[in-house]
Design a protein around this motif. Structure first.
Motif, short mmCIF file in Angstrom:
data_model
loop_
_atom_site.label_atom_id
_atom_site.label_comp_id
_atom_site.label_asym_id
_atom_site.label_seq_id
_atom_site.Cartn_x
_atom_site.Cartn_y
_atom_site.Cartn_z
N THR A 109 0.83 -1.21 0.00
CA THR A 109 0.00 0.00 0.00
C THR A 109 0.86 1.26 0.00
OG1 THR A 109 -1.77 -1.14 1.18
CG2 THR A 109 -1.81 1.26 1.22
N ALA A 110 1.97 1.21 0.72
CA ALA A 110 2.85 2.39 0.81
C ALA A 110 3.36 2.80 -0.56
CB ALA A 110 4.02 2.11 1.75
N LEU A 111 3.73 1.83 -1.39
CA LEU A 111 4.21 2.16 -2.73
C LEU A 111 3.07 2.62 -3.62
CD1 LEU A 111 6.85 2.27 -4.28
CD2 LEU A 111 6.42 -0.05 -5.09
N ALA A 112 1.88 2.07 -3.42
CA ALA A 112 0.72 2.50 -4.20
C ALA A 112 0.32 3.94 -3.87
CB ALA A 112 -0.46 1.56 -3.94
N GLN A 113 0.60 4.36 -2.65
CA GLN A 113 0.24 5.71 -2.22
C GLN A 113 1.38 6.71 -2.38
OE1 GLN A 113 -1.06 5.14 1.87
NE2 GLN A 113 -3.16 4.69 1.25
N ILE A 114 2.51 6.27 -2.94
CA ILE A 114 3.70 7.11 -2.99
C ILE A 114 3.49 8.38 -3.80
CG2 ILE A 114 4.76 6.08 -5.05
CD1 ILE A 114 6.56 7.07 -1.78
N TRP A 115 2.54 8.37 -4.74
CA TRP A 115 2.32 9.54 -5.59
C TRP A 115 2.06 10.79 -4.75
CZ3 TRP A 115 -2.28 12.11 -5.04
CH2 TRP A 115 -3.32 11.41 -4.42
N LEU A 116 1.29 10.63 -3.67
CA LEU A 116 0.95 11.80 -2.84
C LEU A 116 2.21 12.38 -2.20
CD1 LEU A 116 -2.06 12.27 -0.50
CD2 LEU A 116 0.22 12.77 0.37
N PHE A 117 3.12 11.51 -1.78
CA PHE A 117 4.31 11.96 -1.07
C PHE A 117 5.41 12.44 -2.01
CE2 PHE A 117 2.07 8.89 1.63
CZ PHE A 117 1.71 9.78 2.64
N ILE A 118 5.12 12.40 -3.30
CA ILE A 118 5.99 13.04 -4.30
C ILE A 118 5.37 14.36 -4.74
CG2 ILE A 118 6.96 12.87 -6.62
CD1 ILE A 118 7.12 9.83 -6.20
N ILE A 119 4.10 14.30 -5.11
CA ILE A 119 3.44 15.49 -5.67
C ILE A 119 3.22 16.58 -4.63
CG2 ILE A 119 1.32 16.34 -6.76
CD1 ILE A 119 1.07 13.59 -8.10
N ALA A 120 2.65 16.22 -3.48
CA ALA A 120 2.30 17.24 -2.48
C ALA A 120 3.53 18.00 -1.97
CB ALA A 120 1.53 16.60 -1.32
N PRO A 121 4.62 17.32 -1.57
CA PRO A 121 5.79 18.07 -1.13
C PRO A 121 6.38 18.96 -2.23
CG PRO A 121 5.93 15.83 -0.33
CD PRO A 121 4.79 15.86 -1.30
N LEU A 122 6.36 18.50 -3.47
CA LEU A 122 6.89 19.32 -4.56
C LEU A 122 6.05 20.57 -4.79
CD1 LEU A 122 8.00 16.64 -7.19
CD2 LEU A 122 9.45 17.97 -5.64
N ILE A 123 4.74 20.45 -4.62
CA ILE A 123 3.88 21.62 -4.75
C ILE A 123 4.20 22.64 -3.65
CG2 ILE A 123 1.50 22.48 -4.55
CD1 ILE A 123 0.58 19.89 -5.88
N GLY A 124 4.23 22.17 -2.40
CA GLY A 124 4.53 23.07 -1.29
C GLY A 124 5.88 23.72 -1.42
N ALA A 125 6.89 22.93 -1.78
CA ALA A 125 8.24 23.47 -1.93
C ALA A 125 8.32 24.42 -3.12
CB ALA A 125 9.23 22.32 -2.12
N GLY A 126 7.59 24.08 -4.20
CA GLY A 126 7.61 24.92 -5.39
C GLY A 126 7.04 26.30 -5.13
N VAL A 127 5.95 26.35 -4.37
CA VAL A 127 5.34 27.65 -4.05
C VAL A 127 6.30 28.50 -3.24
CG1 VAL A 127 3.47 28.80 -2.80
CG2 VAL A 127 2.97 26.77 -4.17
N ALA A 128 6.94 27.90 -2.24
CA ALA A 128 7.91 28.64 -1.43
C ALA A 128 9.08 29.11 -2.28
CB ALA A 128 8.41 27.76 -0.28
#
Length: 236
Positions: free
Chosen positions: A204-223
């Motif tokens: 399940t962790a690997l199936a859900q990995i998309w969120l932990f790639i996309i969401a941090p990149l969005i937050g970091a990108g805005v900053a």
């Protein structure tokens, strides 16, 4: 190769000590067990240690999201960014492998977990995907605001010298708030390493990995954009 090597070692350390604290010291009860506060400080202190250990070499990003924010802020080249991310992911995988080998030697009581991030039914506080996504975006944004803020060139030497402590303590408070939501990623490499190495016992962790790639990149990108545009850069 100095910078990629430093990033490899730093990310290896973060995963081994941070996830190790969650899985080894966080399991069970009694005097050898720690709680959310202990796990939070394990991650934060790992960053403090590496900030002073490898910071002079690579800046101690140990996080693809941090490197992405630094890139958009105009503080690193695309070439360095690619090298950093590769080294960070490899370091996270290596840290998870070593943690797996250590835990494999436990006589009983280990379920195969490596501190993987996640959300939903059966995962810690059982928050849904919306809560998980919002937390990871906002937490990573605030993490990058701290990092990019305390490392501005206009800061005095005194402030710059304390940057590692400020960044580490920011990661501590992020974990205190978010461990029960997602286990706290704010770092795609930190999530990817344990998810890959532990896929046999926790797919399940690997199936859900998309969120932990996309969401941090969005937050970091805005900053990164806010600092790169000068909106959050200090006046000189």
């Amino acid at each position: 190769m100095k910078k990629p090597l430093a990033e490899f070692i730093g990310t290896f350390t973060l995963v081994l000590f941070g996830c190790g604290a969650a899985v080894i010291a966080g399991m069970g009860t009694g005097p050898t067990s720690i709680d959310v506060l202990g796990i939070a400080f394990a991650f934060g202190l790992a960053i403090v240690a590496m900030a002073y250990g490898i910071g002079p070499v690579s800046g101690c990003h140990v996080n693809p999201a941090v490197s992405f924010g630094v890139l958009l802020a105009g503080r690193m080249s695309v070439g360095d960014f690619v090298q950093y991310v590769i080294a960070q992911v490899l370091g996270a995988i290596a840290g998870a492998v070593v943690l797996y080998v250590i835990l494999s030697g436990k006589a009983s009581g280990w379920s195969g977990g490596l501190g993987q991030n996640g959300w939903g039914t059966g995962y810690l506080g059982e928050y849904n995907v919306v809560s998980a996504f919002i937390f990871e975006v906002v937490a990573t944004f605030l993490f990058l605001v701290c990092i990019l803020g305390v490392t501005q060139k206009c800061n005095s030497q005194h402030i710059t010298g304390l940057a590692g402590i400020a960044i580490g303590l920011t990661l501590v408070v992020i974990h205190i708030v978010g461990i029960n939501v997602t286990g706290v990623s704010v770092n795609p490499a930190r999530s990817l390493g344990p998810a890959i190495v532990g896929v046999a016992t926790n797919p399940t962790a690997l199936a859900q990995i998309w969120l932990f790639i996309i969401a941090p990149l969005i937050g970091a990108g805005v900053a990164g954009i806010l600092f790169g545009s000068g909106l959050l850069e200090a006046d000189t």
